[in-house]
Scaffold this motif. Structure first.
Motif: not given
Length: 224
Positions: A129-155
């Motif tokens: 389902t779309p929500l499964q794809i978002i949760r198990k594919v998109l967010i999981r695969e994007a975690l490194p980029g999200i972590a770096l993005g949040l780091t930039l936000a905190v800075v």
């Protein structure tokens, strides 16, 4: 530097950490789902809602285009309504959070859009389902980029937290202005700058370490 000033530096550092930590958490709680929606709601995408996507995108862009110091002043009535006052650390968290949400949203959106479209098609073919794809594919695969993005936000929030000292906020920025600038104490100003640099370097190092832990390619790269 006297013991009293050292105590003030310590207290101001704690105030800055408190402002940045709370606004980063609240900004992530608001910006993460907003970024996910912006990345998946254009026409033909998983959560197709092009009109809403366009409207939210305009709001995000408008908020990001306002200089932070102007944003702080412009929303003083709203800050007073939320925090009960327009000065102090709790009041400073309001504009910091409002500035963080759209910034984090765009960073999350960009990180998710970098995920290979083939993974989405493969998940669709398997009946996800779309929500499964978002949760198990998109967010999981994007975690490194999200972590770096949040780091930039905190800075960025560390820098913003220093700015609120000019308009009644507390923390290192306020201390630097009151003592380093208004009372002509360059040693205090230097100490404030050094502490801010150390905080930024520490946050950047932790963020990069977390991103590397999430990056599935990292072990293979080290193996070569």
């Amino acid at each position: 530097m006297s013991a009293n000033l050292i105590a003030l530096l310590y207290q101001a550092s704690l105030q800055t950490l408190y402002m940045v930590a709370v606004s980063a958490i609240l900004g992530t709680l608001g910006g993460l789902p907003l970024g996910v929606f912006l990345a998946t709601s254009q026409r033909g995408e998983l959560l197709s809602a092009p009109m809403l996507n366009r409207a939210l995108g305009l709001v995000v862009n408008a908020t990001r285009s306002v200089p932070f110091i102007i944003l702080v002043v412009a929303i003083i009535p709203f800050t007073r309504m939320i925090a009960g006052t327009s000065i102090g650390t709790n009041a400073a968290i309001v504009p910091l959070t409002i500035a963080a949400i759209p910034f984090i949203a765009r960073l999350v959106e960009n990180a998710i859009r970098e995920v290979d479209a083939g993974l989405i098609e493969a998940a669709r073919a398997m009946g996800a389902t779309p929500l499964q794809i978002i949760r198990k594919v998109l967010i999981r695969e994007a975690l490194p980029g999200i972590a770096l993005g949040l780091t930039l936000a905190v800075v960025s929030l560390i820098g913003y937290s220093a700015m609120v000292g000019a308009v009644g906020g507390e923390g290192l920025g306020d201390l630097g202005i009151r003592y380093g600038y208004q009372r002509f104490m360059p040693d205090v100003m230097l100490a404030v700058v050094v502490i801010l640099i150390v905080l930024v370097q520490l946050v950047q190092s932790i963020g990069e370490w977390i991103a590397a832990r999430f990056d599935k390619r990292a072990p293979r790269n080290r193996g070569h």
